[in-house]
Motif scaffolding. Structure first.
Motif, mmCIF file in Angstrom:
data_model
loop_
_atom_site.group_PDB
_atom_site.id
_atom_site.type_symbol
_atom_site.label_atom_id
_atom_site.label_comp_id
_atom_site.label_asym_id
_atom_site.label_seq_id
_atom_site.Cartn_x
_atom_site.Cartn_y
_atom_site.Cartn_z
ATOM 1 N N THR A 1 0.853 -1.190 0.000
ATOM 2 C CA THR A 1 0.000 0.000 0.000
ATOM 3 C C THR A 1 0.886 1.236 0.000
ATOM 4 O O THR A 1 1.946 1.277 0.632
ATOM 5 C CB THR A 1 -0.924 0.005 1.230
ATOM 6 N N ILE A 2 0.443 2.270 -0.714
ATOM 7 C CA ILE A 2 1.184 3.527 -0.814
ATOM 8 C C ILE A 2 0.565 4.498 0.169
ATOM 9 O O ILE A 2 -0.649 4.601 0.302
ATOM 10 C CB ILE A 2 1.112 4.077 -2.230
ATOM 11 N N SER A 3 1.414 5.239 0.818
ATOM 12 C CA SER A 3 0.914 6.203 1.796
ATOM 13 C C SER A 3 0.188 7.338 1.067
ATOM 14 O O SER A 3 0.465 7.612 -0.096
ATOM 15 C CB SER A 3 2.067 6.757 2.632
ATOM 16 N N PRO A 4 -0.720 8.029 1.723
ATOM 17 C CA PRO A 4 -1.447 9.135 1.071
ATOM 18 C C PRO A 4 -0.519 10.265 0.617
ATOM 19 O O PRO A 4 -0.765 10.900 -0.397
ATOM 20 C CB PRO A 4 -2.406 9.624 2.154
ATOM 21 N N ASP A 5 0.557 10.514 1.354
ATOM 22 C CA ASP A 5 1.497 11.551 0.943
ATOM 23 C C ASP A 5 2.190 11.171 -0.367
ATOM 24 O O ASP A 5 2.356 11.999 -1.273
ATOM 25 C CB ASP A 5 2.546 11.782 2.023
ATOM 26 N N ALA A 6 2.611 9.931 -0.480
ATOM 27 C CA ALA A 6 3.267 9.461 -1.699
ATOM 28 C C ALA A 6 2.285 9.486 -2.868
ATOM 29 O O ALA A 6 2.655 9.838 -4.003
ATOM 30 C CB ALA A 6 3.829 8.060 -1.497
ATOM 31 N N ALA A 7 1.033 9.133 -2.629
ATOM 32 C CA ALA A 7 0.021 9.165 -3.684
ATOM 33 C C ALA A 7 -0.203 10.592 -4.167
ATOM 34 O O ALA A 7 -0.354 10.842 -5.369
ATOM 35 C CB ALA A 7 -1.285 8.560 -3.177
ATOM 36 N N ALA A 8 -0.189 11.559 -3.246
ATOM 37 C CA ALA A 8 -0.367 12.955 -3.628
ATOM 38 C C ALA A 8 0.819 13.439 -4.461
ATOM 39 O O ALA A 8 0.644 14.167 -5.447
ATOM 40 C CB ALA A 8 -0.535 13.814 -2.379
ATOM 41 N N VAL A 9 2.028 13.046 -4.108
ATOM 42 C CA VAL A 9 3.222 13.438 -4.868
ATOM 43 C C VAL A 9 3.169 12.837 -6.268
ATOM 44 O O VAL A 9 3.474 13.500 -7.259
ATOM 45 C CB VAL A 9 4.504 13.009 -4.119
ATOM 46 N N ILE A 10 2.771 11.583 -6.364
ATOM 47 C CA ILE A 10 2.667 10.922 -7.669
ATOM 48 C C ILE A 10 1.607 11.601 -8.530
ATOM 49 O O ILE A 10 1.800 11.829 -9.728
ATOM 50 C CB ILE A 10 2.378 9.417 -7.483
ATOM 51 N N THR A 11 0.489 11.983 -7.920
ATOM 52 C CA THR A 11 -0.575 12.662 -8.657
ATOM 53 C C THR A 11 -0.099 14.016 -9.189
ATOM 54 O O THR A 11 -0.348 14.361 -10.341
ATOM 55 C CB THR A 11 -1.816 12.851 -7.744
ATOM 56 N N ARG A 12 0.612 14.768 -8.341
ATOM 57 C CA ARG A 12 1.141 16.057 -8.791
ATOM 58 C C ARG A 12 2.178 15.864 -9.897
ATOM 59 O O ARG A 12 2.245 16.647 -10.848
ATOM 60 C CB ARG A 12 1.759 16.822 -7.628
ATOM 61 N N ALA A 13 3.007 14.854 -9.794
ATOM 62 C CA ALA A 13 4.014 14.587 -10.816
ATOM 63 C C ALA A 13 3.350 14.230 -12.141
ATOM 64 O O ALA A 13 3.770 14.691 -13.210
ATOM 65 C CB ALA A 13 4.946 13.459 -10.360
ATOM 66 N N ARG A 14 2.293 13.416 -12.102
ATOM 67 C CA ARG A 14 1.570 13.061 -13.329
ATOM 68 C C ARG A 14 0.928 14.301 -13.950
ATOM 69 O O ARG A 14 0.959 14.475 -15.168
ATOM 70 C CB ARG A 14 0.498 12.017 -13.027
ATOM 71 N N ARG A 15 0.345 15.155 -13.132
ATOM 72 C CA ARG A 15 -0.291 16.370 -13.633
ATOM 73 C C ARG A 15 0.753 17.296 -14.255
ATOM 74 O O ARG A 15 0.552 17.843 -15.343
ATOM 75 C CB ARG A 15 -1.028 17.086 -12.510
ATOM 76 N N SER A 16 1.895 17.459 -13.589
ATOM 77 C CA SER A 16 2.962 18.303 -14.135
ATOM 78 C C SER A 16 3.497 17.742 -15.450
ATOM 79 O O SER A 16 3.763 18.491 -16.394
ATOM 80 C CB SER A 16 4.105 18.422 -13.134
ATOM 81 N N PHE A 17 3.641 16.438 -15.514
ATOM 82 C CA PHE A 17 4.100 15.799 -16.744
ATOM 83 C C PHE A 17 3.095 16.025 -17.876
ATOM 84 O O PHE A 17 3.485 16.350 -19.004
ATOM 85 C CB PHE A 17 4.323 14.308 -16.506
ATOM 86 N N ALA A 18 1.817 15.870 -17.577
ATOM 87 C CA ALA A 18 0.790 16.064 -18.604
ATOM 88 C C ALA A 18 0.788 17.515 -19.103
ATOM 89 O O ALA A 18 0.682 17.767 -20.311
ATOM 90 C CB ALA A 18 -0.581 15.691 -18.060
ATOM 91 N N ILE A 19 0.936 18.480 -18.203
ATOM 92 C CA ILE A 19 0.978 19.885 -18.610
ATOM 93 C C ILE A 19 2.217 20.156 -19.450
ATOM 94 O O ILE A 19 2.153 20.852 -20.461
ATOM 95 C CB ILE A 19 0.916 20.797 -17.367
ATOM 96 N N SER A 20 3.357 19.598 -19.071
ATOM 97 C CA SER A 20 4.591 19.792 -19.836
ATOM 98 C C SER A 20 4.463 19.227 -21.245
ATOM 99 O O SER A 20 4.865 19.860 -22.221
ATOM 100 C CB SER A 20 5.767 19.125 -19.125
ATOM 101 N N ILE A 21 3.902 18.046 -21.359
ATOM 102 C CA ILE A 21 3.721 17.429 -22.672
ATOM 103 C C ILE A 21 2.740 18.245 -23.508
ATOM 104 O O ILE A 21 2.937 18.444 -24.711
ATOM 105 C CB ILE A 21 3.262 15.965 -22.527
ATOM 106 N N ALA A 22 1.666 18.744 -22.878
ATOM 107 C CA ALA A 22 0.693 19.552 -23.608
ATOM 108 C C ALA A 22 1.344 20.837 -24.134
ATOM 109 O O ALA A 22 1.114 21.235 -25.282
ATOM 110 C CB ALA A 22 -0.495 19.890 -22.719
ATOM 111 N N LEU A 23 2.172 21.484 -23.315
ATOM 112 C CA LEU A 23 2.881 22.682 -23.771
ATOM 113 C C LEU A 23 3.857 22.358 -24.901
ATOM 114 O O LEU A 23 3.994 23.133 -25.860
ATOM 115 C CB LEU A 23 3.628 23.334 -22.616
ATOM 116 N N LEU A 24 4.529 21.236 -24.808
ATOM 117 C CA LEU A 24 5.451 20.824 -25.861
ATOM 118 C C LEU A 24 4.714 20.602 -27.173
ATOM 119 O O LEU A 24 5.140 21.086 -28.231
ATOM 120 C CB LEU A 24 6.184 19.544 -25.438
ATOM 121 N N VAL A 25 3.595 19.898 -27.117
ATOM 122 C CA VAL A 25 2.809 19.650 -28.327
ATOM 123 C C VAL A 25 2.274 20.966 -28.890
ATOM 124 O O VAL A 25 2.291 21.194 -30.102
ATOM 125 C CB VAL A 25 1.664 18.656 -28.023
ATOM 126 N N PHE A 26 1.800 21.855 -28.011
ATOM 127 C CA PHE A 26 1.311 23.156 -28.459
ATOM 128 C C PHE A 26 2.430 23.955 -29.128
ATOM 129 O O PHE A 26 2.217 24.606 -30.155
ATOM 130 C CB PHE A 26 0.740 23.942 -27.275
#
Length: 117
Positions: free
Chosen positions: A14-39
């Motif tokens: 099981t992943i701790s809630p803090d680690a899950a929040a960090v992973i979620t933020r990292a995924r969101r940042s990655f998605a925004i970076s890729i979207a800016l790159l494609v744009f």
């Protein structure tokens, strides 16, 4: 299977809630970076297509006059093509004049005299 290999059930930690929040933020940042790159790539592609696909001007076609007429005995000072016409500066009988000639037909548009102020 031997007893030294861990089973699939042991790998599910099981992943701790803090680690899950960090992973979620990292995924969101990655998605925004890729979207800016494609744009950015799309903007560069559009700019290239716009710049290369614009109107093509053929300066040779707009200047089809075969002969530029000046009065007999005139000394030509300069002849400059500009905006679909020729500007011919010449001297005759001690007076400087400017003749505007249509670049496609060779017809005289007008003569302009120079005067001193």
């Amino acid at each position: 299977m031997s007893s030294s290999e861990p089973s699939q059930a042991d790998n599910s930690e099981t992943i701790s809630p803090d680690a899950a929040a960090v992973i979620t933020r990292a995924r969101r940042s990655f998605a925004i970076s890729i979207a800016l790159l494609v744009f950015g790539f799309a903007a560069v592609a559009v700019a290239l297509v716009y710049r290369t696909g614009g109107k093509e001007e053929t300066p040779v076609a707009s200047y089809a006059a075969g002969v530029l007429a000046v009065p007999a005995g005139a000394t030509i000072i300069s002849a400059v093509p500009s905006e679909g016409m020729f500007a011919v500066a010449y001297e005759i009988a001690g007076k400087n004049r400017l003749r505007l000639i249509d670049g496609t037909t060779g017809a005289i548009i007008r003569d302009v005299d120079f005067v001193s102020e």
